[in-house]
Structure formats: C-alpha cells, structure tokens
Design a protein around this motif. Structure first.
Motif, short mmCIF file in Angstrom:
data_model
loop_
_atom_site.label_atom_id
_atom_site.label_comp_id
_atom_site.label_asym_id
_atom_site.label_seq_id
_atom_site.Cartn_x
_atom_site.Cartn_y
_atom_site.Cartn_z
N ILE A 18 0.83 -1.20 0.00
CA ILE A 18 0.00 0.00 0.00
C ILE A 18 0.87 1.26 0.00
O ILE A 18 0.48 2.29 -0.54
N TYR A 19 2.08 1.16 0.56
CA TYR A 19 2.98 2.31 0.53
C TYR A 19 3.34 2.66 -0.92
O TYR A 19 3.27 3.82 -1.34
N ILE A 20 3.68 1.62 -1.68
CA ILE A 20 4.00 1.83 -3.10
C ILE A 20 2.79 2.37 -3.85
O ILE A 20 2.88 3.29 -4.66
N ALA A 21 1.63 1.76 -3.58
CA ALA A 21 0.40 2.20 -4.25
C ALA A 21 0.10 3.65 -3.95
O ALA A 21 -0.28 4.42 -4.84
N CYS A 22 0.28 4.05 -2.69
CA CYS A 22 0.02 5.45 -2.31
C CYS A 22 1.01 6.40 -2.99
O CYS A 22 0.64 7.51 -3.39
N ALA A 23 2.27 5.96 -3.11
CA ALA A 23 3.26 6.78 -3.81
C ALA A 23 2.85 6.98 -5.26
O ALA A 23 2.94 8.09 -5.81
N LEU A 24 2.37 5.91 -5.90
CA LEU A 24 1.87 6.02 -7.26
C LEU A 24 0.65 6.94 -7.33
O LEU A 24 0.49 7.71 -8.27
N GLY A 25 -0.20 6.82 -6.32
CA GLY A 25 -1.40 7.66 -6.27
C GLY A 25 -1.07 9.14 -6.18
O GLY A 25 -1.68 9.97 -6.86
N HIS A 26 -0.09 9.48 -5.34
CA HIS A 26 0.33 10.88 -5.23
C HIS A 26 0.87 11.39 -6.57
O HIS A 26 0.62 12.53 -6.97
N GLU A 27 1.60 10.52 -7.25
CA GLU A 27 2.14 10.91 -8.57
C GLU A 27 1.00 11.12 -9.56
O GLU A 27 1.02 12.05 -10.37
N MET A 37 7.33 -1.50 4.53
CA MET A 37 8.05 -0.24 4.35
C MET A 37 8.01 0.59 5.63
O MET A 37 8.98 1.23 6.01
N ARG A 38 6.87 0.54 6.32
CA ARG A 38 6.71 1.31 7.55
C ARG A 38 7.72 0.85 8.60
O ARG A 38 8.37 1.65 9.27
N LYS A 39 7.86 -0.48 8.76
CA LYS A 39 8.81 -1.03 9.74
C LYS A 39 10.24 -0.68 9.36
O LYS A 39 11.06 -0.35 10.21
N LEU A 40 10.55 -0.81 8.08
CA LEU A 40 11.91 -0.50 7.62
C LEU A 40 12.28 0.95 7.89
O LEU A 40 13.39 1.25 8.33
N ARG A 41 11.32 1.85 7.65
CA ARG A 41 11.60 3.28 7.89
C ARG A 41 11.76 3.56 9.37
O ARG A 41 12.59 4.38 9.78
N ALA A 42 10.97 2.87 10.21
CA ALA A 42 11.07 3.04 11.67
C ALA A 42 12.44 2.59 12.17
O ALA A 42 13.08 3.26 12.98
N LYS A 43 12.90 1.44 11.65
CA LYS A 43 14.22 0.94 12.04
C LYS A 43 15.33 1.89 11.64
O LYS A 43 16.26 2.15 12.39
N LYS A 44 15.20 2.43 10.42
CA LYS A 44 16.21 3.35 9.90
C LYS A 44 16.30 4.60 10.76
O LYS A 44 17.37 5.09 11.08
N SER A 45 15.13 5.13 11.16
CA SER A 45 15.11 6.35 11.97
C SER A 45 15.67 6.10 13.36
O SER A 45 16.29 6.96 13.97
N GLN A 46 15.46 4.87 13.90
CA GLN A 46 16.00 4.53 15.23
C GLN A 46 17.51 4.41 15.20
O GLN A 46 18.19 4.67 16.19
N SER A 47 18.06 3.99 14.06
CA SER A 47 19.50 3.77 13.99
C SER A 47 20.28 5.07 13.76
O SER A 47 21.50 5.09 13.84
#
Length: 198
Positions: free
Chosen positions: A63-72, A187-197
């Motif tokens: 859904i993250y990818i879909a939303c990115a496409l939607g914004h475009e 994608m949400r979890k990956l971004r959360a991990k990245k921000s924590q690191s």
C-alpha cells in the motif's frame, strides 16, 4: 495548478503520505527501481490496465507503493478513488438496501484510477460478490485499478467464494494485470528501524 493537485490529493484520502523519492530499493523485498520506473509512467492508467500488489507476508509495503503512485497520479491531474476494499464493499451493500447503489457505483466508475486496498483480506459474502464484479466489469479495459492484498493472486479465487463469479472477476483482473509479488518487512517497519538507527 498546485491548488488542483492539493484538492485531488485531499479528495483521494490516501492511507499514507508516500512519495516516490522515499522508496528504499536497497532492501531485498522483491521490488526494484525499474519496476517503479515502468509503473510511474502511468501508462497503465492511459491503457485502462490493472496493477496488483499481492504482498505475501505483509501489507505495509504494497500500500505504501500504491500510495506513492497515487500521489504521482494526482500531480498529473488524474481523478482518484481510494478505498479500503472491505469497508467499501460493506458500504455498497448498505447502499443497495437504501437504493443508492447505482449512484455510488457511478462515482467509482468516473474516476480514472481506483485503489482497492486490502482486497480479499476477508472472504467476500454473497451480497458483495456481484457488487465487486460490477465494479471490475465497469472498469475492464476502460479505466485502471490498483489492488493491494495480503494474499497472492493464486488465493483470490477461493476468497471470492462463488466459482462462477470468481471466474468472471479474476478473468478481468489477472489477465490484464501488472502483478508484483512482495515479501519481507513492511516499508513502515523498515523506515522506523532506519530512523531509530540514526
């Protein structure tokens, strides 16, 4: 022009504020930059094709990818209709009882790009099946649809529940779809991990 884009984006009410430049292609999760480069041309919208993102283990990425496409798509002035599929089908079932189903279906039909998020997360009941078929039929080879689902498309037949309607729906979705199977963490979890690191 900017006001029109803001209005289209607001009306679409996407689940996530997701943008193409935020997508991390470095992680191995089954989606590469060239996939997005093909999709972001939005040629499939012009051609009235379906794009489906069955996420095998998680739903956040799809859904993250879909939303990115939607914004475009909003930036390019496409009319969007975004909906959580179970909620939409539930609301349309009520609309049928009230006698307003055709009006609601016309709103969906008019949009150039329909997002059905979490389709088949719950089995579709007997009253929802013909409604979903009508939505798909109205758009077949005319308007585009993006589908996200927790289940791979090989499971969708069973989720529809009625063999005849399942054949009709999947015949109109699968054969024209650009399908991407995703895996790994959302994608949400990956971004959360990245921000924590950081």
């Amino acid at each position: 022009a900017q006001a029109a884009i803001v209005r289209l984006t607001r009306n679409a009410a996407f689940r996530y504020k997701a943008y193409l430049e935020q997508i991390d292609y470095a992680t191995n999760w089954g989606f590469e930059r060239n996939h997005m480069e093909r999709l972001v041309t939005l040629d499939f919208v012009h051609k009235g094709r379906t794009s489906s993102f069955p996420a095998l283990q998680v739903r956040g990425k799809a859904i993250y990818i879909a939303c990115a496409l939607g914004h475009e798509a909003c930036k390019r002035k496409f009319r969007i209709f975004y909906a959580n599929a179970p909620k939409l089908l539930g609301a349309l079932k009520v609309a049928k009882v009230k006698g307003t189903l055709e009006t609601e279906l016309k709103k969906i039909e008019r949009c150039q790009l329909l997002f059905l998020d979490d389709l088949f997360i719950v089995p579709i009941d007997a009253k929802q099946r013909p409604i979903l078929l009508e939505i798909i039929e109205n758009r077949h080879e005319r308007k585009s649809t993006i589908i996200t689902s927790q289940y791979p498309s090989s499971n969708w037949y069973d989720m529809v529940g009625d063999p005849t309607i399942a054949d009709a729906i999947l015949d109109r979705i699968i054969h024209t779809a650009h399908t991407i199977e995703l895996y790994g963490e959302s994608m949400r979890k990956l971004r959360a991990k990245k921000s924590q690191s950081l």
